[in-house]
Design a protein around this motif. Structure first.
Motif, PDB file in Angstrom:
ATOM      1  N   ILE A  48       0.818  -1.168   0.204  1.00  0.00           N
ATOM      2  CA  ILE A  48      -0.034   0.258   0.128  1.00  0.00           C
ATOM      3  C   ILE A  48       0.984   1.265  -0.049  1.00  0.00           C
ATOM      4  O   ILE A  48       1.877   1.232   0.662  1.00  0.00           O
ATOM      5  CB  ILE A  48      -1.346  -0.316   1.362  1.00  0.00           C
ATOM      6  N   GLU A  57      -3.461   0.016  -2.749  1.00  0.00           N
ATOM      7  CA  GLU A  57      -2.061  -1.310  -3.515  1.00  0.00           C
ATOM      8  C   GLU A  57      -1.907  -0.983  -4.359  1.00  0.00           C
ATOM      9  O   GLU A  57      -2.537  -0.397  -6.013  1.00  0.00           O
ATOM     10  CB  GLU A  57      -3.612  -2.009  -2.803  1.00  0.00           C
ATOM     11  N   HIS A  77       0.931  -4.701   4.056  1.00  0.00           N
ATOM     12  CA  HIS A  77      -0.096  -5.555   3.080  1.00  0.00           C
ATOM     13  C   HIS A  77      -0.053  -6.879   2.543  1.00  0.00           C
ATOM     14  O   HIS A  77       0.152  -7.829   3.617  1.00  0.00           O
ATOM     15  CB  HIS A  77      -0.820  -3.774   2.306  1.00  0.00           C
ATOM     16  N   HIS A 191      -7.340  -0.685   5.446  1.00  0.00           N
ATOM     17  CA  HIS A 191      -6.912  -1.495   4.349  1.00  0.00           C
ATOM     18  C   HIS A 191      -6.226  -2.574   5.267  1.00  0.00           C
ATOM     19  O   HIS A 191      -5.665  -3.494   4.308  1.00  0.00           O
ATOM     20  CB  HIS A 191      -5.535  -0.435   3.666  1.00  0.00           C
ATOM     21  N   GLU A 192      -5.232  -2.912   6.762  1.00  0.00           N
ATOM     22  CA  GLU A 192      -4.441  -3.380   7.253  1.00  0.00           C
ATOM     23  C   GLU A 192      -5.422  -4.756   7.456  1.00  0.00           C
ATOM     24  O   GLU A 192      -4.900  -5.655   8.550  1.00  0.00           O
ATOM     25  CB  GLU A 192      -3.847  -2.806   8.066  1.00  0.00           C
TER      26      GLU A 192
END
Length: 290
Positions: A48, A57, A77, A191-192
């Motif tokens: 990311i 990403e 990521h 996102h994580e």
């Protein structure tokens, strides 16, 4: 999110610095420095990239130009770190002060002005510029011809009609630095952690905000609710798995953070315009079409 002020190796005697590294992880935190930075990544698919409030990403090739004073960094990521190569070039904008306003450098000047938003370049441009980036990183560091090569690289990049600005918020004077940091932290956290259950209560506690305040904040700056932002990330992750793996639709559903296959199928069709099965079939038909 803590932002580190990086002291770069660029000295007063240097025109620019170039570093080539093989990466085993992105361990450096979000950081900021006064120098411009051109950063190239190869084979880092799934990592990311964070540039101010832009969180994306990246694919197997990535090239970004960032003006001085812009917060940026990378997160591991889902990157598997097989043969990841990074080439980083840093320079002061003042290097070009004596001729940046000349007509021959007009496109470079315009690119530098846009770089305050962070710029990413088209795949076609990255492939075109790859040999020059490698030559620059492998040649004698203080070679005068390398300075000419850097100018040639910047000139070529400035003529990319398909470059894209990353940091949309820099056009919005209402978004304060504090709000930008908050939004960046929230989106990176999503996102994580998209693969598991993430609740409004969890994020609001993390950000020390009430649930109502957090909902208003996200709606204002993203136009979406927390669950819509989260599902957008999950659907993107699922689309990548449909293309890159042989996992079943059910496996992809659960690995992407959904706990109901029917719900996943409905959302995927709403966001991507087809069912997961049709999406995978369409990709492979187009890929192997003669």
């Amino acid at each position: 999110m803590e932002v580190l002020r990086e002291i770069t190796p660029l000295s007063a005697e240097d025109c620019f610095m170039v570093m080539q590294r093989s990466k085993k992880a992105f361990a450096y935190p979000m950081h900021i420095h006064p120098e411009f930075e051109l950063n190239y990544l190869e084979n880092a698919k799934g990592a990311i990239r964070v540039v101010e409030d832009s969180i994306e990403e990246i694919g197997d090739l990535d090239l970004v130009l960032i003006a001085g004073g812009i917060k940026h960094g990378f997160s591991n990521h889902t990157c598997n770190f097989k043969n990841v190569t990074e080439i980083t070039i840093q320079f002061n904008r003042s290097l070009f002060d004596s001729f940046i306003n000349k007509r021959h450098f007009r496109s470079i000047r315009n690119m530098f002005e846009n770089a305050v938003q962070g710029l990413t370049f088209s795949r076609q441009m990255i492939i075109q510029i790859q040999p020059k980036l490698r030559k620059l990183s492998e040649d004698v560091p203080d070679s005068f011809r390398n300075l000419l090569l850097l100018i040639d690289i910047l000139k070529t990049l400035s003529e990319d009609d398909a470059f894209r600005r990353l940091n949309a918020s820099s056009n919005n004077s209402e978004l304060t630095n504090r709000d930008c940091d908050r939004l960046g932290y929230i989106m990176l956290y999503l996102h994580e952690n998209y693969h598991r259950t993430v609740t409004l209560e969890e994020i609001s506690s993390l950000m020390n905000m009430s649930e109502a305040s957090l909902t208003r904040f996200l709606k204002k700056w993203t136009g979406k609710t927390l669950i819509d932002n989260l599902n957008e990330i999950r659907i993107s992750a699922a689309a990548c798995r449909l293309i890159d793996t042989s996992d079943t639709i059910s496996e992809i559903c659960y690995k992407s953070g959904f706990n109901n296959l029917s719900h996943f199928n409905r959302l995927f069709k709403r966001w991507r315009g087809s069912t997961p099965t049709a999406y995978r079939e369409t990709f492979f038909k187009s890929r192997f079409k003669v």
